[in-house]
Design a protein around this motif. Structure first.
Motif, mmCIF file in Angstrom:
data_model
loop_
_atom_site.group_PDB
_atom_site.id
_atom_site.type_symbol
_atom_site.label_atom_id
_atom_site.label_comp_id
_atom_site.label_asym_id
_atom_site.label_seq_id
_atom_site.Cartn_x
_atom_site.Cartn_y
_atom_site.Cartn_z
ATOM 1 N N MET A 196 -17.136 35.480 -47.581
ATOM 2 C CA MET A 196 -17.060 34.350 -48.493
ATOM 3 C C MET A 196 -15.886 34.507 -49.456
ATOM 4 O O MET A 196 -15.100 33.593 -49.623
ATOM 5 C CB MET A 196 -18.397 34.228 -49.247
ATOM 6 N N ILE A 197 -15.774 35.687 -50.071
ATOM 7 C CA ILE A 197 -14.689 35.904 -51.026
ATOM 8 C C ILE A 197 -13.338 35.782 -50.323
ATOM 9 O O ILE A 197 -12.417 35.172 -50.864
ATOM 10 C CB ILE A 197 -14.827 37.277 -51.736
ATOM 11 N N GLU A 198 -13.233 36.311 -49.105
ATOM 12 C CA GLU A 198 -11.956 36.249 -48.406
ATOM 13 C C GLU A 198 -11.552 34.799 -48.129
ATOM 14 O O GLU A 198 -10.405 34.412 -48.356
ATOM 15 C CB GLU A 198 -12.009 37.035 -47.099
ATOM 16 N N GLN A 199 -12.477 33.965 -47.657
ATOM 17 C CA GLN A 199 -12.171 32.562 -47.379
ATOM 18 C C GLN A 199 -11.797 31.810 -48.659
ATOM 19 O O GLN A 199 -10.857 31.015 -48.672
ATOM 20 C CB GLN A 199 -13.349 31.869 -46.685
ATOM 21 N N ASP A 200 -12.520 32.058 -49.733
ATOM 22 C CA ASP A 200 -12.210 31.416 -51.013
ATOM 23 C C ASP A 200 -10.856 31.892 -51.550
ATOM 24 O O ASP A 200 -10.111 31.120 -52.142
ATOM 25 C CB ASP A 200 -13.313 31.675 -52.044
ATOM 26 N N THR A 201 -10.560 33.165 -51.330
ATOM 27 C CA THR A 201 -9.267 33.709 -51.753
ATOM 28 C C THR A 201 -8.134 32.984 -51.030
ATOM 29 O O THR A 201 -7.157 32.554 -51.657
ATOM 30 C CB THR A 201 -9.210 35.231 -51.472
ATOM 31 N N ILE A 202 -8.281 32.816 -49.739
ATOM 32 C CA ILE A 202 -7.265 32.115 -48.946
ATOM 33 C C ILE A 202 -7.128 30.669 -49.418
ATOM 34 O O ILE A 202 -6.012 30.160 -49.590
ATOM 35 C CB ILE A 202 -7.600 32.183 -47.438
ATOM 36 N N LYS A 203 -8.250 30.009 -49.663
ATOM 37 C CA LYS A 203 -8.207 28.615 -50.123
ATOM 38 C C LYS A 203 -7.503 28.501 -51.473
ATOM 39 O O LYS A 203 -6.702 27.587 -51.681
ATOM 40 C CB LYS A 203 -9.629 28.043 -50.219
ATOM 41 N N LEU A 223 -5.279 30.616 -52.772
ATOM 42 C CA LEU A 223 -3.853 30.902 -52.560
ATOM 43 C C LEU A 223 -3.135 29.716 -51.918
ATOM 44 O O LEU A 223 -1.995 29.409 -52.271
ATOM 45 C CB LEU A 223 -3.683 32.158 -51.696
ATOM 46 N N ARG A 224 -3.801 29.048 -51.001
ATOM 47 C CA ARG A 224 -3.201 27.862 -50.362
ATOM 48 C C ARG A 224 -2.930 26.765 -51.395
ATOM 49 O O ARG A 224 -1.893 26.109 -51.347
ATOM 50 C CB ARG A 224 -4.129 27.306 -49.281
ATOM 51 N N TYR A 248 -13.491 28.220 -56.463
ATOM 52 C CA TYR A 248 -13.436 29.281 -55.470
ATOM 53 C C TYR A 248 -13.770 30.643 -56.065
ATOM 54 O O TYR A 248 -13.301 30.984 -57.139
ATOM 55 C CB TYR A 248 -12.048 29.339 -54.814
ATOM 56 N N LYS A 249 -14.555 31.389 -55.336
ATOM 57 C CA LYS A 249 -14.926 32.750 -55.731
ATOM 58 C C LYS A 249 -13.951 33.721 -55.060
ATOM 59 O O LYS A 249 -14.289 34.428 -54.128
ATOM 60 C CB LYS A 249 -16.371 33.072 -55.323
ATOM 61 N N ALA A 250 -12.728 33.701 -55.558
ATOM 62 C CA ALA A 250 -11.641 34.470 -54.948
ATOM 63 C C ALA A 250 -11.556 35.869 -55.550
ATOM 64 O O ALA A 250 -12.178 36.161 -56.571
ATOM 65 C CB ALA A 250 -10.329 33.728 -55.155
ATOM 66 N N ASP A 251 -10.736 36.711 -54.928
ATOM 67 C CA ASP A 251 -10.535 38.058 -55.455
ATOM 68 C C ASP A 251 -9.679 38.003 -56.735
ATOM 69 O O ASP A 251 -9.057 36.991 -57.046
ATOM 70 C CB ASP A 251 -9.946 38.997 -54.406
ATOM 71 N N GLU A 252 -9.677 39.097 -57.456
ATOM 72 C CA GLU A 252 -9.022 39.138 -58.770
ATOM 73 C C GLU A 252 -7.509 38.953 -58.699
ATOM 74 O O GLU A 252 -6.923 38.317 -59.575
ATOM 75 C CB GLU A 252 -9.359 40.449 -59.498
ATOM 76 N N SER A 253 -6.855 39.473 -57.667
ATOM 77 C CA SER A 253 -5.400 39.320 -57.591
ATOM 78 C C SER A 253 -5.014 37.856 -57.388
ATOM 79 O O SER A 253 -4.015 37.391 -57.941
ATOM 80 C CB SER A 253 -4.800 40.212 -56.502
ATOM 81 N N SER A 254 -5.799 37.125 -56.640
ATOM 82 C CA SER A 254 -5.538 35.699 -56.427
ATOM 83 C C SER A 254 -5.824 34.890 -57.684
ATOM 84 O O SER A 254 -5.093 33.953 -58.013
ATOM 85 C CB SER A 254 -6.384 35.172 -55.275
ATOM 86 N N LYS A 255 -6.880 35.261 -58.382
ATOM 87 C CA LYS A 255 -7.174 34.600 -59.659
ATOM 88 C C LYS A 255 -6.045 34.858 -60.660
ATOM 89 O O LYS A 255 -5.641 33.967 -61.402
ATOM 90 C CB LYS A 255 -8.498 35.101 -60.236
ATOM 91 N N ASP A 256 -5.525 36.081 -60.649
ATOM 92 C CA ASP A 256 -4.431 36.439 -61.547
ATOM 93 C C ASP A 256 -3.183 35.607 -61.257
ATOM 94 O O ASP A 256 -2.537 35.097 -62.167
ATOM 95 C CB ASP A 256 -4.116 37.934 -61.424
ATOM 96 N N ARG A 263 -1.288 32.979 -63.664
ATOM 97 C CA ARG A 263 0.151 33.066 -63.941
ATOM 98 C C ARG A 263 0.831 31.722 -63.686
ATOM 99 O O ARG A 263 1.697 31.292 -64.453
ATOM 100 C CB ARG A 263 0.789 34.173 -63.103
ATOM 101 N N LEU A 264 0.418 31.048 -62.627
ATOM 102 C CA LEU A 264 0.977 29.731 -62.319
ATOM 103 C C LEU A 264 0.578 28.709 -63.390
ATOM 104 O O LEU A 264 1.407 27.911 -63.837
ATOM 105 C CB LEU A 264 0.525 29.273 -60.929
#
Length: 143
Positions: free
Chosen positions: A1-8, A10-11, A115-123, A127-128
């Motif tokens: 779940m986290i991986e799919q949300d992370t990708i979404k 980032l997209r 999205y319940k993404a990983d911390e690096s993607s949230k970061d 930043r954006l």
């Protein structure tokens, strides 16, 4: 779940950056104030650097990213060109870019909450968001 949300997530960041860079490219040739032009060029460079960081993470997930929504991009292009034909001024450009920044910040916050993404993607998303907020603030003097 986290991986799919992370990708979404980032997209969405990828598509947002592409939209922002494209918008800056559309107006740069019309900017008359050198300080304003430099501000936009610097922000564009920061967006492109962040896009490179996003692509690096997307590559890790074997994902190619996302292009901006064709309808949104077309509407943005039309709005920009109509407004510039009617009033080719730095004020008009600042207004258009500010609107784009505000829409971007709103969308990115929505995706960050969704999205319940990983911390690096949230970061990266944060930043954006900060880049967009700073640009809108930096160009207020041209409104």
């Amino acid at each position: 779940m986290i991986e799919q949300d992370t990708i979404k997530l980032l997209r969405e960041c990828d598509a947002g950056i592409k939209m922002g860079v494209s918008s800056i490219d559309e107006v740069l040739e019309y900017v008359s104030d050198e300080k304003f032009k430099k501000c936009l060029e610097t922000c564009k460079e920061k967006h492109e650097k962040l896009q490179s960081d996003i692509q690096e993470l997307l590559d890790k997930y074997h994902d190619e990213g996302k292009e901006p929504n064709v309808m949104a991009k077309s509407m943005s292009w039309m709005k920009t060109n109509v407004k510039l034909v009617l009033n080719e001024s730095d004020k008009t450009i600042a207004d258009l870019i500010t609107d784009g920044c505000n829409m971007g910040v709103k969308s990115l916050h929505k995706y960050l909450n969704q999205y319940k993404a990983d911390e690096s993607s949230k970061d990266i998303t944060k930043r954006l968001i900060n880049l967009e907020e700073k640009l809108a603030l930096d160009i207020r003097e041209y409104l």
